[in-house]
Design a protein around this motif. Structure first.
Motif, PDB file in Angstrom:
ATOM      1  N   PHE A  37       0.852  -1.179   0.000  1.00 36.05           N
ATOM      2  CA  PHE A  37       0.000   0.000   0.000  1.00 36.05           C
ATOM      3  C   PHE A  37       0.892   1.234   0.000  1.00 36.05           C
ATOM      4  O   PHE A  37       2.083   1.138   0.312  1.00 36.05           O
ATOM      5  N   ARG A  38       0.307   2.376  -0.300  1.00 36.90           N
ATOM      6  CA  ARG A  38       1.056   3.618  -0.190  1.00 36.90           C
ATOM      7  C   ARG A  38       0.120   4.735   0.269  1.00 36.90           C
ATOM      8  O   ARG A  38      -1.085   4.685   0.040  1.00 36.90           O
ATOM      9  N   GLN A  39       0.735   5.705   0.913  1.00 34.35           N
ATOM     10  CA  GLN A  39      -0.032   6.845   1.393  1.00 34.35           C
ATOM     11  C   GLN A  39       0.774   8.111   1.187  1.00 34.35           C
ATOM     12  O   GLN A  39       1.853   8.269   1.773  1.00 34.35           O
ATOM     13  N   LYS A  44      -5.562   9.351   1.125  1.00 35.56           N
ATOM     14  CA  LYS A  44      -5.884   8.081   1.760  1.00 35.56           C
ATOM     15  C   LYS A  44      -4.869   7.015   1.361  1.00 35.56           C
ATOM     16  O   LYS A  44      -4.258   7.084   0.289  1.00 35.56           O
ATOM     17  N   ARG A  45      -4.730   6.027   2.218  1.00 36.92           N
ATOM     18  CA  ARG A  45      -3.861   4.903   1.901  1.00 36.92           C
ATOM     19  C   ARG A  45      -4.524   4.085   0.797  1.00 36.92           C
ATOM     20  O   ARG A  45      -5.702   3.755   0.871  1.00 36.92           O
ATOM     21  N   GLU A  46      -3.748   3.729  -0.228  1.00 35.43           N
ATOM     22  CA  GLU A  46      -4.289   2.992  -1.360  1.00 35.43           C
ATOM     23  C   GLU A  46      -3.476   1.748  -1.653  1.00 35.43           C
ATOM     24  O   GLU A  46      -2.251   1.734  -1.468  1.00 35.43           O
ATOM     25  N   ALA A  95       5.343   8.629  -1.808  1.00 34.29           N
ATOM     26  CA  ALA A  95       4.462   8.226  -0.712  1.00 34.29           C
ATOM     27  C   ALA A  95       5.255   7.396   0.286  1.00 34.29           C
ATOM     28  O   ALA A  95       6.389   6.994   0.011  1.00 34.29           O
ATOM     29  N   VAL A  96       4.629   7.132   1.422  1.00 36.60           N
ATOM     30  CA  VAL A  96       5.142   6.094   2.327  1.00 36.60           C
ATOM     31  C   VAL A  96       4.522   4.783   1.871  1.00 36.60           C
ATOM     32  O   VAL A  96       3.301   4.689   1.711  1.00 36.60           O
ATOM     33  N   LYS A 115      -7.806  -1.891   2.177  1.00 37.90           N
ATOM     34  CA  LYS A 115      -7.154  -1.905   3.497  1.00 37.90           C
ATOM     35  C   LYS A 115      -7.785  -2.929   4.427  1.00 37.90           C
ATOM     36  O   LYS A 115      -7.084  -3.597   5.204  1.00 37.90           O
ATOM     37  N   ALA A 116      -9.084  -3.075   4.348  1.00 32.96           N
ATOM     38  CA  ALA A 116      -9.795  -3.978   5.246  1.00 32.96           C
ATOM     39  C   ALA A 116      -9.473  -5.441   4.986  1.00 32.96           C
ATOM     40  O   ALA A 116      -9.817  -6.302   5.796  1.00 32.96           O
ATOM     41  N   ASP A 117      -8.827  -5.731   3.870  1.00 34.20           N
ATOM     42  CA  ASP A 117      -8.478  -7.109   3.530  1.00 34.20           C
ATOM     43  C   ASP A 117      -7.305  -7.623   4.344  1.00 34.20           C
ATOM     44  O   ASP A 117      -7.024  -8.817   4.319  1.00 34.20           O
TER      45      ASP A 117
END
Length: 131
Positions: A37-39, A44-46, A95-96, A115-117
């Motif tokens: 993921f990246r933010q 938002k984190r994607e 991004a982070v 994210k919920a996964d």
């Protein structure tokens, strides 16, 4: 307890390449999926990409498909390293980057980019693309 440690971030110029690593350990169930993921600041984190341990299947978000490649060293091993090879980097890739994992899945699980996964998260590594 699953542990995830990211490394490989840094400052690069547009068009350069970078490889991120996620050292994953502590999987107690036979199958798992790992994702990147990246933010970016103020966003938002994607989800960027994911890989399933059972069959090595992968998924990418549209904006990185063809430029990023996810891969893993081992399959269905309690300890694994997952790489994210990033080519043709753009400033908007800044991004982070976080590594995430889920372990309580079946062999038919198809990894996702939500994210919920995912139940487990690393601390993140900064990627900055700037001239």
């Amino acid at each position: 307890q699953v542990q995830l440690v990211e490394s490989g971030g840094g400052l690069v110029q547009p068009g350069d390449s970078l490889r991120l690593s996620c050292d994953a350990s502590g999987f107690s169930m036979p199958y798992y999926a790992i994702a990147w993921f990246r933010q970016a600041p103020g966003k938002k984190r994607e989800g960027v990409s994911c890989i399933s341990s059972s069959d090595g299947s992968t998924k990418y978000r549209d904006s990185v498909r063809g430029r990023f490649t996810i891969s893993s060293v081992n399959t269905n091993n309690p300890r694994n390293t997952v790489y994210l090879q990033m080519n043709s980097l753009k400033p908007e890739d800044t991004a982070v980057y976080y590594c995430a994992a889920i372990n309580d899945i079946t062999s038919s699980y198809v990894c996702g980019l939500g994210k919920a996964d995912y139940d487990y998260w690393g601390q993140g590594t900064q990627v900055t693309v700037s001239s």
